[in-house]
Design a protein around this motif. Sequence first.
Motif, PDB file in Angstrom:
ATOM      1  N   ALA A  29       0.914  -1.360   0.186  1.00 37.15           N
ATOM      2  CA  ALA A  29      -0.054  -0.075   0.077  1.00 37.15           C
ATOM      3  C   ALA A  29       1.097   1.298  -0.006  1.00 37.15           C
ATOM      4  N   TRP A  30       0.487   2.270  -0.594  1.00 33.69           N
ATOM      5  CA  TRP A  30       1.192   3.391  -0.937  1.00 33.69           C
ATOM      6  C   TRP A  30       1.429   4.217   0.622  1.00 33.69           C
ATOM      7  N   ASN A  31       2.520   4.328   1.008  1.00 24.51           N
ATOM      8  CA  ASN A  31       2.356   5.084   2.295  1.00 24.51           C
ATOM      9  C   ASN A  31       2.508   6.600   2.596  1.00 24.51           C
ATOM     10  N   LYS A  32       2.411   7.266   1.374  1.00 20.40           N
ATOM     11  CA  LYS A  32       2.321   8.681   1.320  1.00 20.40           C
ATOM     12  C   LYS A  32       1.233   9.162   0.134  1.00 20.40           C
ATOM     13  N   VAL A  33       0.535  10.392   0.485  1.00 22.13           N
ATOM     14  CA  VAL A  33      -0.445  10.812  -0.384  1.00 22.13           C
ATOM     15  C   VAL A  33       0.151  12.523  -0.355  1.00 22.13           C
ATOM     16  N   ILE A  34      -0.066  12.991  -1.614  1.00 21.73           N
ATOM     17  CA  ILE A  34       0.010  14.395  -1.714  1.00 21.73           C
ATOM     18  C   ILE A  34      -0.888  15.211  -2.527  1.00 21.73           C
ATOM     19  N   ASN A  35      -0.933  16.559  -2.115  1.00 21.61           N
ATOM     20  CA  ASN A  35      -1.947  17.365  -2.915  1.00 21.61           C
ATOM     21  C   ASN A  35      -1.093  18.095  -4.001  1.00 21.61           C
TER      22      ASN A  35
END
Length: 875
Positions: A133-139
């Motif tokens: 699972a991706w461990n970072k999200v970004i705007n």
Amino acid sequence: MNDVPSLKLTYTTTAVGAALLHQPCEIAVEWSVDGTVWTEGPDSRFLRIKRRGDSSDSTGLFRFELPGFVWMLRKVVLHPGAVPLVDGKRAFLSATAGEILQTFIAEAKAPGREAVPGLNWDFNPDEDSAGHAWNKVINIYYQPGMDALTALQNLAEQGVCDFRMAGRTLQVFNPDTLNDDLAAGPAPVDLRYGRDIAEAPDDATLEDLASSVLLVGDHGLVKTFTNPAAAQPWGRWEQYVGAGGIADEGTATILAQSALERAGRERVQRTRGIVIPGARWLPLKDYQPGDRVLAPGDGGVLEPLRVRQVTLARTSTGVLGGSLVLNDRFLERDIRLARRTAGIVGGSTADGGSGAQPSPEAPEPRTPAAPTGLLVNPLPYIDEHGLPHGQVTVSWGAVTTDAGGVALTVGGYELFMRINQQGQPWFLVTSTPAGDTTATYSPLVSGESYAFKVRAVNVGKTGPFSSQVAVTIPDDDEAPPVPTAPQLSTRLGVVRVTWSGLGVGSAPMPPDFLHVRVWIQDPLAPGWSEIGVLGEAGAILVPGLSYGADRQFRFTARDRSGNESAPSASATIAAVQLVQGDAANESITTGALVANAVTTDKLAVGAVDAQHIKAGAVVADKLAAVLTLSTRVVAGSASGSRVELNSSGLAAFNGSGQQTASISAATGAVSIVGQLASGVTGARVVVNPAGAAAPEIRFIPGSGINQSRIYSDGSRFTGEATLIMESGTNQPGTAMCRLTHAAGFWQAAILNPSNGEQRGGAVSAVEGQASIGWTHPTQQDQLLVLDQAGTLHRGTWMYADDSGLIMISVTATKGATYYQVVLGYSFPTVPKVVFTAEQTTNMQLYSRSNGDLFFYDPAAGSPAPSRTFHIWAWR
């Protein structure tokens, strides 16, 4: 690593298969150890893009420059999409690297575009190429027309992902999970001189060196940070950091400390020429770009180094060789710091533009829609006193419509925060202008959980809040550098263990460094025991060891958060005898010395210091009753972090030499900078607590949850210091009380603790007016307002049970005999009435009932005029 690989080759038109190179094609580089089984490694597929030749050359030699297959992403551009643009840009809110990159590629390959048909990918919006699972999200906001390769490299630079190609397949991974640590374990990859390494040139520069940083942020934030441990061959060098949008000191500290660490030492790029024939470890087969291996570092000593680039080449004589570009741990930390800085000040904020739709005119402010895509990124940091705190960078999607979906340009945003516990009050953290959808805040308490929410504001009209996001401030988990090895000496039967004050590779200790622990063991009976600590460079004396018996010593470094380094290299020594035969135990005592045998004029300057005095040797019964201090006594660094007793009193200083606490010997006055608490746990009072938005006094009950506080707010009225006292919340968490004192304003009000709005009784006073009553944000206020002109009532008068008051103004026409006024209320008994009217002198109150009034005017005439009655009735 995280770049576009390249291939250069020369080939003659007379060679086998040369015709293939006269047209676009792909070339793969494969390796084999036996010439039978061939393997194409990662990033080993190339595109024949550029060629160069000379038609007059009889050999027909052509030169080709081929980028790696990932270069194909330059030919994938972002289209506007179906969702309206924000300031001319396409928004990706709370998006993973997989979601962003898949959008670029999948839309390009969709029917109607059918671009890059040979390019594949093996990740998705939920999982990376390893299935994690991706461990970072970004705007982030991208301009239509941006190519996918630029977006991919931008995401890698911000520490959101790492990438590589496997043939024609793009693989993207969570950051720092793609590569292996081959420098550890029972069989590490060790590249050694003469076997794997032929030469080891180092390119070093001091161009970026600095020991001081001037940081300029918003709202007058100007601070200077220094690094005394930085190399300063020509004295102090300075650097500037512009931090637009940053107004809190914790975030400024992170940015400045990151800049100082990157500028604190000589930058060295280590290139190692590699040998292929006869080497034990082969590139591509045994290690890849990004892996960590053991290789000759500073002074030729093997140390863990990151492979950043592999270059392979065949010489004109046909010998295969190449080189490696290696990063030591300092450069790797520089990369991590740069990624962390990028996460604070870049990437997630939409800049200005002209793509917004015009907003229609409206008679009054419209309610903005709720923001979406709220992201909170917490980071630990160490303040100038060496104490751990937390910082957050919060970002959200721009609001471009009102609550009904009509285009709207909002005026700005308000970010709120609270401790993530039910019933805790919400506090306004900061406000940002319309174009700024990123905010930072600090300091916060490490290990504590906080919740955040944001709303848009339009000409004073606030919109609904976004969904809440809760985060826990991480503890500092980075251990100090491994200390340098002990330097040992022995004299007079005592072993002296000396530490240089630095880590391996001349690394300075971090601001939160606590001490170095000193360990000893008998190599014939292994088992390490701690024998003392050193708070700075210095030595510890170890008496009482057996003569001639080897003892090993080593260090470990600890910080204030309890993180401990790996052990240093050990050193071995044996204590030597004091004299041949040695002196008998206690043969030299005070009774064996004549009076005044040892005086100051018989001791060399510095002959007796702390390192020559055994623990417990100087005790109270051996000292005079009163000691007169003529210089100073220092615990810690003589010019840095310390506690000092001097002729002026007692004082404490931080690592920058700034005095943080003092007790005056002359007046007894006490001055303290930082947090002051009456206790550590239980019911207590805390002055200037860590994590507070402004200096305050906090009153904490035994549970430590429902707290009250007193603080000053300079933002309420320009140029004024407003004193505010806030209670805790009630048991169900529905109410709290705030008392506000300003120069021309005073108010006590009951508030909604979830958003700070008034929702209950309130008393207020200003210079020309006072009021008392009940207020509510969505219901009719009930207030008495008093000023010089009189008393005004706002709201509704009520009648209930057997008491009450009504006020009415009624115009009535005359009936057959009387004017009848219907009160609208049925009193239990006949009410008492005071009335006025357009009356004649003989107007009479003729009769009364529980709900009606009857007036008689014998002079009304016929037809009688209408009369207006202003009536007060009460019970």
